[in-house]
Design a protein around this motif. Structure first.
Motif, PDB file in Angstrom:
ATOM      1  N   VAL A 172       0.836  -1.205   0.000  1.00 28.31           N
ATOM      2  CA  VAL A 172       0.000   0.000   0.000  1.00 28.31           C
ATOM      3  C   VAL A 172       0.868   1.252   0.000  1.00 28.31           C
ATOM      4  O   VAL A 172       0.585   2.220  -0.729  1.00 28.31           O
ATOM      5  CB  VAL A 172      -0.946  -0.014   1.217  1.00 28.31           C
ATOM      6  CG1 VAL A 172      -1.680   1.321   1.336  1.00 28.31           C
ATOM      7  CG2 VAL A 172      -1.939  -1.157   1.103  1.00 28.31           C
ATOM      8  N   VAL A 173       1.944   1.256   0.778  1.00 28.03           N
ATOM      9  CA  VAL A 173       2.841   2.422   0.819  1.00 28.03           C
ATOM     10  C   VAL A 173       3.458   2.666  -0.550  1.00 28.03           C
ATOM     11  O   VAL A 173       3.553   3.816  -1.016  1.00 28.03           O
ATOM     12  CB  VAL A 173       3.928   2.215   1.883  1.00 28.03           C
ATOM     13  CG1 VAL A 173       4.983   3.313   1.806  1.00 28.03           C
ATOM     14  CG2 VAL A 173       3.303   2.194   3.277  1.00 28.03           C
ATOM     15  N   ALA A 174       3.885   1.612  -1.221  1.00 25.46           N
ATOM     16  CA  ALA A 174       4.475   1.769  -2.556  1.00 25.46           C
ATOM     17  C   ALA A 174       3.453   2.300  -3.559  1.00 25.46           C
ATOM     18  O   ALA A 174       3.762   3.163  -4.387  1.00 25.46           O
ATOM     19  CB  ALA A 174       5.040   0.433  -3.030  1.00 25.46           C
ATOM     20  N   LEU A 175       2.233   1.804  -3.494  1.00 26.83           N
ATOM     21  CA  LEU A 175       1.200   2.254  -4.435  1.00 26.83           C
ATOM     22  C   LEU A 175       0.775   3.688  -4.159  1.00 26.83           C
ATOM     23  O   LEU A 175       0.298   4.382  -5.067  1.00 26.83           O
ATOM     24  CB  LEU A 175      -0.013   1.325  -4.345  1.00 26.83           C
ATOM     25  CG  LEU A 175       0.215  -0.120  -4.800  1.00 26.83           C
ATOM     26  CD1 LEU A 175      -1.046  -0.945  -4.594  1.00 26.83           C
ATOM     27  CD2 LEU A 175       0.645  -0.170  -6.255  1.00 26.83           C
ATOM     28  N   MET A 176       0.929   4.154  -2.920  1.00 25.14           N
ATOM     29  CA  MET A 176       0.541   5.520  -2.596  1.00 25.14           C
ATOM     30  C   MET A 176       1.415   6.554  -3.288  1.00 25.14           C
ATOM     31  O   MET A 176       1.029   7.725  -3.385  1.00 25.14           O
ATOM     32  CB  MET A 176       0.603   5.734  -1.081  1.00 25.14           C
ATOM     33  CG  MET A 176      -0.516   5.061  -0.308  1.00 25.14           C
ATOM     34  SD  MET A 176      -0.269   5.189   1.478  1.00 25.14           S
ATOM     35  CE  MET A 176      -0.296   6.969   1.702  1.00 25.14           C
TER      36      MET A 176
END
Length: 504
Positions: free
Chosen positions: A383-387
């Motif tokens: 999720v952090v990478a996609l943000m």
């Protein structure tokens, strides 16, 4: 390892993609804006046209690749019907390969962005200015000399976005063996990155973004074309002649066919196609019942992929909206902070996905027990990478939403309540539609962001994009087409529903 050759290939891809996007996008923008000046049926065709362009713009790049691979790739229905040459003089199978295939897919997405951006800019022009310019220059001359230059900040931004995506997106070029700097980094430095490799991979997109930011600052007054709407807004614009409407309709249909209909048809044909070899001949058979059977089976066969795609998209969209909302609200009345937030959001989009994923991996590998636990047992790293890309999308949508609300409302509310209560009681009801649009947009963007997802996605978790990326290297067959078409249709329905609601 030498970087000169990948750098040159990247620049070639950028130039080719921007050229394709400009040619198709400008023609489409003229056709759509001309149809809006016609009768009721012409305006309905214009609404359908812009809905199609919006759909093409929001569909993830990997799905565009799957659609065109099913149409013109190794096992595409064009190739199997022998409408194209099987091999060229270098032995490459088919014409849809290398630079041509990579630039075409990027250019098609860029063309949709150009149409939407130009349309957005032209919608801010006063009808009286439109009418006067057509009286002075005629329909075509008015678009070329008045409308198109006024919308320059928007279509230039769309072309810049096309160039940045071409420089940072590696899934399409990796499928076709076209080694750009982003793909070079993914292939050779994904496991052991160096500072030099990271800097070289980021320098091209960040340089383009810096140039665009300078242009935006210099031409900031041109961005506010709302000043053209100070004249009477209810003036009736004289419709174009029937011949002009007919030409615009033909152009719009051709652009829709190129950007949407042809690749979608390729997925539909491949989903219901059966191929057999009889002697030295390839026998093709297409069956509606076979297509429906495969499409019904796809959610069962690929149930895990669809579930993880929905989960990751929903989680990332929710977190991104809650992160972007305070930023958009706080920078609303602070010009310096607004400029800084704009620059940071553009820079975030310019960082290639593989680098984002690797930075997140290294961050969660720090010598803290909770970090390793989160990395190994949760979806938080993914999720952090996609943000990295979804937060800028949510920020710009909400930023536009705030600009559409009268400042006096916020000034009056600030005298009655604190910022937290004001945000929940005043901002939230006024920004319901932008928030929904931001959530849907970030969900679609994040669910298809394969480059950032590949390094950090946990073992046993696979999304539609990741599965397609693995399967498409051997060409598109009915399994890949069935997997993609369900997701494409879902995005199409969401885009059409949002466009219809906004249009009404």
């Amino acid at each position: 390892m030498g970087w000169f050759a990948p750098l040159m290939l990247t620049l070639q891809l950028m130039v080719a993609s921007v050229t394709i996007a400009a040619i198709i996008g400008i023609v489409g923008a003229w056709a759509g804006s001309s149809l809006q000046a016609g009768g009721i049926w012409s305006r309905r065709l214009a609404a359908l046209f812009f809905a199609a362009m919006l759909t093409a713009a929001v569909i993830p790049m990997i799905l565009h690749a799957a659609a065109w691979e099913a149409t013109a790739g190794k096992f595409g229905w064009w190739m199997l019907t022998q409408t194209g040459s099987r091999t060229d003089e270098t032995g490459v199978y088919g014409f849809f390969a290398g630079l041509f295939a990579s630039a075409w897919i990027h250019g098609i997405v860029g063309a949709a962005l150009v149409v939407i951006a130009t349309w957005s800019g032209l919608n801010r022009v006063s009808p009286s200015l439109v009418a006067q310019s057509r009286l002075d220059y005629g329909p075509l001359g008015a678009f070329a000399k008045v409308h198109f230059p006024i919308a320059a900040p928007w279509w230039i931004a769309a072309l810049v976005a096309t160039a940045v995506i071409a420089a940072t997106e590696m899934t399409v070029v990796d499928l076709y063996g076209y080694r750009t700097i982003a793909d070079q980094f993914y292939l050779f430095f994904a496991m052991d990155p160096t500072i030099g490799s990271v800097m070289i991979t980021c320098i091209v997109p960040l340089t383009i973004a810096a140039i665009f930011m300078v242009y935006a600052l210099v031409s900031r007054r041109r961005l506010d074309v709302g000043r053209f709407r100070t004249i009477e807004e209810t003036i009736d614009v004289e419709p174009l002649p029937a011949a002009g409407i007919a030409i615009a309709a033909l152009a719009a249909i051709c652009v829709m066919a190129t950007v949407v209909a042809v690749p979608l048809t390729g997925l539909i044909i491949k989903s219901g196609q059966a191929v057999s070899v009889v002697g030295d001949n390839v026998v093709l058979r297409w069956s509606l019942s076979l297509m429906l059977t495969r499409l019904i089976d796809a959610p069962v066969v690929f149930a895990s992929e669809y579930q993880w795609t929905a989960i990751l998209g929903a989680l990332t969209a929710t977190v991104s909206v809650f992160v972007a909302w305070p930023v958009a609200a706080w920078t609303r009345t602070r010009s310096g902070a607004l400029m800084f937030a704009d620059a940071i959001s553009i820079a975030m989009v310019c960082v290639p996905g593989p680098i984002v994923g690797l930075v997140v991996v290294y961050g969660f590998q720090l010598d803290f027990p909770i970090m390793r636990t989160l990395y190994q047992q949760t979806l938080l790293p993914t999720v952090v990478a996609l943000m990295m890309r979804s937060v800028p999308v949510a920020y710009w949508v909400l930023r536009s939403g705030y600009r559409g609300v009268d400042q006096t409302i916020f000034d009056a509310a600030s005298m009655e309540m604190g910022w937290l209560k004001r945000g929940w009681s005043i901002d939230r009801p006024l920004l319901v539609r932008p928030m929904i649009a931001a959530w849907i947009g970030t969900a679609v963007v994040s669910s298809g962001d394969v480059p950032a997802m590949l390094p950090v996605i946990p073992a046993g978790v696979s999304t539609v994009g990741v599965r397609l990326f693995g399967l498409l290297h051997s060409g598109a067959r009915y399994q890949e087409s069935s997997l993609a078409i369900i997701y494409v249709l879902a995005v199409v329905l969401i885009a059409l529903a949002c466009f219809r609601r906004n249009h009404r």
